[in-house]
Enzyme design. Structure first.
Site, PDB file in Angstrom:
ATOM      1  CG  HIS A   1      10.912  -2.204   5.026  1.00  0.00           C
ATOM      2  ND1 HIS A   1       9.560  -2.133   4.787  1.00  0.00           N
ATOM      3  CD2 HIS A   1      11.124  -3.329   5.746  1.00  0.00           C
ATOM      4  CE1 HIS A   1       8.974  -3.169   5.364  1.00  0.00           C
ATOM      5  NE2 HIS A   1       9.901  -3.908   5.936  1.00  0.00           N
ATOM      6  CB  ILE A   2      12.411   2.702   0.476  1.00  0.00           C
ATOM      7  CG1 ILE A   2      11.896   1.937  -0.746  1.00  0.00           C
ATOM      8  CG2 ILE A   2      13.175   3.962   0.059  1.00  0.00           C
ATOM      9  CD1 ILE A   2      10.737   2.629  -1.456  1.00  0.00           C
ATOM     10  CB  SER A   3      12.457   4.436   5.253  1.00  0.00           C
ATOM     11  OG  SER A   3      11.434   3.590   5.751  1.00  0.00           O
TER      12      SER A   3
ATOM     13  CG  ASN B   1       8.413  -1.849   0.416  1.00  0.00           C
ATOM     14  OD1 ASN B   1       7.799  -1.922   1.484  1.00  0.00           O
ATOM     15  ND2 ASN B   1       9.039  -0.757   0.015  1.00  0.00           N
TER      16      ASN B   1
ATOM     17  CG  ASP C   1      -0.816 -17.154   8.690  1.00  0.00           C
ATOM     18  OD1 ASP C   1       0.173 -17.307   9.440  1.00  0.00           O
ATOM     19  OD2 ASP C   1      -1.973 -16.991   9.128  1.00  0.00           O
TER      20      ASP C   1
ATOM     21  CE1 TYR D   1       8.974   5.252   3.028  1.00  0.00           C
ATOM     22  CE2 TYR D   1       7.550   7.181   2.902  1.00  0.00           C
ATOM     23  CZ  TYR D   1       7.905   5.988   3.513  1.00  0.00           C
ATOM     24  OH  TYR D   1       7.195   5.528   4.585  1.00  0.00           O
TER      25      TYR D   1
ATOM     26  CD  GLU E   1      10.267  -7.317   6.524  1.00  0.00           C
ATOM     27  OE1 GLU E   1      10.098  -8.428   7.052  1.00  0.00           O
ATOM     28  OE2 GLU E   1      10.252  -6.251   7.161  1.00  0.00           O
TER      29      GLU E   1
ATOM     30  NE  ARG F   1       6.835   4.549   9.867  1.00  0.00           N
ATOM     31  CZ  ARG F   1       5.759   4.688   9.098  1.00  0.00           C
ATOM     32  NH1 ARG F   1       5.384   3.687   8.314  1.00  0.00           N
ATOM     33  NH2 ARG F   1       5.064   5.799   9.084  1.00  0.00           N
TER      34      ARG F   1
ATOM     35  NE  ARG G   1       9.984   6.299   8.642  1.00  0.00           N
ATOM     36  CZ  ARG G   1       9.050   6.110   7.700  1.00  0.00           C
ATOM     37  NH1 ARG G   1       9.178   5.102   6.846  1.00  0.00           N
ATOM     38  NH2 ARG G   1       8.015   6.913   7.613  1.00  0.00           N
TER      39      ARG G   1
ATOM     40  CB  ALA H   1       1.437   0.364   6.426  1.00  0.00           C
TER      41      ALA H   1
ATOM     42  NE  ARG I   1       1.889  13.085   0.719  1.00  0.00           N
ATOM     43  CZ  ARG I   1       1.206  12.132   1.365  1.00  0.00           C
ATOM     44  NH1 ARG I   1       0.362  11.368   0.702  1.00  0.00           N
ATOM     45  NH2 ARG I   1       1.361  11.935   2.659  1.00  0.00           N
TER      46      ARG I   1
ATOM     47  N   PRO J   1       0.790  -1.230   0.000  1.00  0.00           N
ATOM     48  CG  PRO J   1      -0.125  -1.124   2.123  1.00  0.00           C
ATOM     49  CD  PRO J   1       0.514  -2.075   1.158  1.00  0.00           C
ATOM     50  CG  ASN J   2      -0.400   4.373   1.132  1.00  0.00           C
ATOM     51  OD1 ASN J   2      -1.336   4.848   0.508  1.00  0.00           O
ATOM     52  ND2 ASN J   2      -0.528   3.926   2.364  1.00  0.00           N
TER      53      ASN J   2
ATOM     54  CG  HIS K   1       4.945  -2.024  10.247  1.00  0.00           C
ATOM     55  ND1 HIS K   1       6.250  -2.460  10.337  1.00  0.00           N
ATOM     56  CD2 HIS K   1       4.963  -1.008   9.336  1.00  0.00           C
ATOM     57  CE1 HIS K   1       7.012  -1.722   9.543  1.00  0.00           C
ATOM     58  NE2 HIS K   1       6.256  -0.836   8.921  1.00  0.00           N
TER      59      HIS K   1
HETATM   60  O1  CA2 Z   1      10.389   2.117   3.941  1.00  0.00           O
HETATM   61  C1  CA2 Z   1       9.573   1.421   3.321  1.00  0.00           C
HETATM   62  O2  CA2 Z   1       9.779   0.962   2.207  1.00  0.00           O
HETATM   63  C2  CA2 Z   1       8.189   1.166   3.947  1.00  0.00           C
HETATM   64  O3  CA2 Z   1       7.801  -0.163   3.644  1.00  0.00           O
HETATM   65  C3  CA2 Z   1       7.241   2.154   3.302  1.00  0.00           C
HETATM   66  C4  CA2 Z   1       5.830   2.126   3.899  1.00  0.00           C
HETATM   67  C5  CA2 Z   1       5.886   2.203   5.421  1.00  0.00           C
HETATM   68  O4  CA2 Z   1       4.582   2.052   5.952  1.00  0.00           O
HETATM   69  C6  CA2 Z   1       6.807   1.172   6.017  1.00  0.00           C
HETATM   70  O5  CA2 Z   1       6.842   1.348   7.421  1.00  0.00           O
HETATM   71  C7  CA2 Z   1       8.204   1.316   5.461  1.00  0.00           C
HETATM   72  C8  CA2 Z   1       5.004   3.298   3.376  1.00  0.00           C
HETATM   73  C9  CA2 Z   1       4.944   3.406   1.897  1.00  0.00           C
HETATM   74  C10 CA2 Z   1       4.305   4.723   1.563  1.00  0.00           C
HETATM   75  O6  CA2 Z   1       5.118   5.355   0.616  1.00  0.00           O
HETATM   76  C11 CA2 Z   1       4.882   6.683   0.368  1.00  0.00           C
HETATM   77  C12 CA2 Z   1       5.718   7.273  -0.532  1.00  0.00           C
HETATM   78  C13 CA2 Z   1       5.552   8.598  -0.832  1.00  0.00           C
HETATM   79  C14 CA2 Z   1       4.543   9.339  -0.228  1.00  0.00           C
HETATM   80  C15 CA2 Z   1       3.720   8.742   0.689  1.00  0.00           C
HETATM   81  C16 CA2 Z   1       3.878   7.396   0.976  1.00  0.00           C
END
Ligand code: CA2
Length: 147
Positions: free
Chosen positions: A105-107, A79, A92, A23, A103, A116, A112, A82, A18, A10-11, A85
């Site tokens: 994650h970009i960040s 990836n 499963d 990110y 797994e 997370r 954080r 959210a 943004r 998601p997202n 978490h």
């Molecule tokens: O760091 C990552 O890749 C995450 O999986 C990104 C998720 C976050 O919930 C995880 O804790 C860490 C969020 C992805 C949302 O990405 C956005 C990018 C630009 C603007 C808004 C959201």
């Protein structure tokens, strides 16, 4: 030629629009191009997907599991956003299919918010890469060829 699934939750479709401080400035299309280039160099077939829906991600893990069973899958880079978490269902599905999953994650999720820091996916994953920006994607694909 083996297949690599790169799945995004998601997202992640908002990447590059943004929160560049967290990110980076790359879009998801940029990430797909990076993965395509890596797979081409490594002689792999790429399935690159994004969904905002948990059930769709479960279905895609099952699809990867069927390819794993027929010997056509190298592994999955995931990836889960959210859902990492929150989702027992993704845990499963990963365990149940027997796929090799990294797994991603970009960040750096550990630098954080506390919510997370826990991952439902990590115990079912072969490894975890986080905090390396979008460069983590090609590194994860390469890792699948080495493990
Ligand atoms: O760091 C990552 O890749 C995450 O999986 C990104 C998720 C976050 O919930 C995880 O804790 C860490 C969020 C992805 C949302 O990405 C956005 C990018 C630009 C603007 C808004 C959201």
């Amino acid at each position: 030629m083996k297949t690599v699934f790169v799945l995004n939750g998601p997202n992640l479709n908002l990447l590059g629009t943004r929160e560049p401080a967290v990110y980076g400035a790359h879009t998801l299309a940029d990430v797909e191009a990076l993965c395509a280039d890596t797979c081409q160099k490594l002689g792999l077939k790429l399935e690159f997907r994004q969904s905002n829906h948990e059930g769709t991600l479960v279905d895609w893990l099952h699809e990867a599991g069927r390819l794993h069973a027929s010997g056509e899958l190298l592994g999955v880079v995931f990836n889960a956003g959210a859902y990492t978490h929150t989702s027992v269902a993704l845990h499963d599905a990963t365990k149940g299919t027997g796929i090799t999953l990294i797994e991603l994650h970009i960040s750096n999720v550990h630098a954080r918010e506390a919510f997370r820091h826990h991952s439902y996916l990590a115990p079912a994953a072969r490894g975890v890469i986080c905090g390396l920006g979008v460069a983590g994607y090609p590194l994860a694909i390469e890792a699948l060829t080495r493990i």
